[in-house]
Scaffold this active site. Structure first.
Site, short mmCIF file in Angstrom:
data_model
loop_
_atom_site.label_atom_id
_atom_site.label_comp_id
_atom_site.label_asym_id
_atom_site.label_seq_id
_atom_site.Cartn_x
_atom_site.Cartn_y
_atom_site.Cartn_z
N LYS A 180 -24.55 -29.29 22.58
CA LYS A 180 -24.48 -28.01 21.89
C LYS A 180 -25.41 -28.01 20.66
CE LYS A 180 -21.70 -25.80 24.65
NZ LYS A 180 -20.80 -26.53 25.44
C1 LIG Z 1 -19.42 -26.21 26.15
C2 LIG Z 1 -18.57 -25.00 26.32
C3 LIG Z 1 -17.17 -25.02 26.14
C4 LIG Z 1 -16.40 -26.29 26.01
O1 LIG Z 1 -16.79 -27.13 25.00
P1 LIG Z 1 -16.49 -28.71 25.09
O2 LIG Z 1 -16.65 -29.15 23.68
O3 LIG Z 1 -17.51 -29.31 26.00
O4 LIG Z 1 -15.10 -28.86 25.58
C5 LIG Z 1 -16.48 -23.83 26.21
N1 LIG Z 1 -17.09 -22.67 26.45
C6 LIG Z 1 -18.42 -22.59 26.64
C7 LIG Z 1 -19.05 -21.25 26.87
C8 LIG Z 1 -19.20 -23.76 26.60
O5 LIG Z 1 -20.53 -23.68 26.82
#
Ligand SMILES: *Cc1c(COP(=O)(O)O)cnc(C)c1O
Length: 390
Positions: free
Chosen positions: A187
């Site tokens: 992210k």
């Molecule tokens: C990455 C993501 C999540 C979940 O995040 P994690 O930290 O990997 O659990 C939720 N929603 C969206 C749209 C994502 O891209």
């Protein structure tokens, strides 16, 4: 890519500081041993203030941030939550974990949830809408908030893919009642693994904090063992090491977004005169965080020809089309089988309109470091012109 590209001394120093200061990894207590420095708490405050938002509760992931938001809102069995068919599977998983039922809505040309379709799916059981700001770009929040007001629904913004992006000047995640973020390794801002739920509502913040820690009310006048509880909870606590990384990354966030926007701008300029495709439609192009460039062709066939050529030229793409399996509801038998409304439907028959929009798109990741950007632009230009010719 973002944050993980720029992990360096700053992250290392803050992690080593936690180690050197008594190695207290727990977010609560041990005040003396840790010399009264609380990194998770500091990260929550600084992140919320970066957004211009009142409160933040850090948790273990973006998935558990969604779960904590639903827990704080007391959404569960018997309730319905409207979610877009194009998202990461975690949005659905969190709703299912809460006991509520995901009700799925179409996307529009912005690749985000279609407000007009939300209204068609509201029932007496609907409690919340979760717009997901996909690939760095805001959902149509004005329209969504209007629908939510009209029907007395809560809005939780899944901002996992749009950390730092804005919507007409407001940071995403702060427009609905609650916003959630992911800090996993891929992210924009990474803690290694982590997430946060933010809100301007003090009561919702308190409930999210309780939900994330077995219901603990965090009354500091009594030992933790005697801490009272008023709601059900679970353990979703972030630890000090992850928060240390997050703090170092937060210092770099604005520079990361500026760099993404700059790189994306260059790529768009190089491709701007190509007639055969258009760029993704956006309600507020100024707010785009810039981590993805999406191009859309007139037909799925042209997009396919282009993406095949792109793959042959070894130019990496992002989600569209290569990872659509992870991001489109109709491709998730493990989720479909848990939702009575959809479980007997043929996957091909689910959300054909959204599928068609997605299959006309090809998306490219924008990194912080793109030393071969000019070369990439030239390649894409040639491949796009060829794909459009036939
Ligand atoms: C990455 C993501 C999540 C979940 O995040 P994690 O930290 O990997 O659990 C939720 N929603 C969206 C749209 C994502 O891209």
């Amino acid at each position: 890519m973002a944050g993980n590209e720029w992990i360096g001394r700053e992250e290392r120093d803050l992690v080593m500081d936690v180690m050197d200061r008594g190695s207290v990894f727990f977010r609560y207590g041990f005040d003396e041993r840790r010399k009264n420095i609380f990194r998770v708490r500091e990260f929550e405050q600084k992140f919320a203030s970066y957004l211009g938002c009142g409160h933040g509760q850090a948790v273990t992931s973006g998935s558990t941030a969604l779960r904590a938001a639903l827990g704080a809102l007391n959404i569960g069995r018997g309730d319905e939550v409207i979610v877009p068919c194009f998202t990461f599977v975690a949005t659905f998983e969190a709703v299912i974990e809460s006991g509520a039922t995901p009700i799925v809505a179409e996307i529009d040309e912005t690749l985000n949830i279609d407000p007009a379709d939300i209204e068609k799916r509201i029932t007496k059981k609907t409690k919340a809408i979760i717009p997901v700001h996909m690939l760095g770009v805001a959902a149509d929040m004005n329209a969504i908030m209007e629908i939510a007001r009209k029907h007395n629904l809560t809005v939780i913004e899944d901002t996992a893919q749009a950390c730092g992006s804005t919507y007409f000047g407001k940071k995403l995640g702060t427009i609905g009642s609650m916003g959630t973020f992911s800090f996993d390794y891929v992210k924009t801002l990474t803690c290694g693994e982590g997430g946060i739920v933010v809100t301007n509502n003090k009561r919702l913040y308190e409930r999210a904090a309780q939900f994330a820690d077995h219901g603990h009310m965090h009354d500091t006048s009594v030992p933790r063992g005697l801490d009272p509880k008023e709601i059900y909870g679970f353990n979703l606590r972030m630890n000090e090491l992850n928060a240390a990384i997050g703090l170092a990354q937060l210092e770099k966030l604005d520079r990361m977004i500026a760099r993404q926007r700059e790189n994306k701008g260059k790529l768009k300029t190089a491709l701007s005169d190509i007639k055969g495709f258009s760029f993704r439609r956006q309600n507020d192009p100024e707010g785009d965080g810039g981590d993805t460039l999406v191009v859309s062709f007139k037909t799925p066939e042209k997009a396919k020809r282009f993406s095949d050529a792109v793959a042959a030229a070894k130019v990496p793409t992002k989600i569209l089309p290569d990872a659509l399996g992870w991001h489109f509801f109709a491709n998730w038998p493990q989720i479909i089988s848990r939702i009575p409304k959809y479980k007997n439907r043929k996957p091909e028959s689910l959300f054909p309109r959204s599928r068609k929009i997605l299959s006309r798109c090809v998306a490219f990741p924008i990194s912080l470091e793109m030393p071969n950007l000019d070369q990439m632009a030239q390649n894409l230009r040639r491949l796009a012109l060829e794909a459009c010719k036939v």
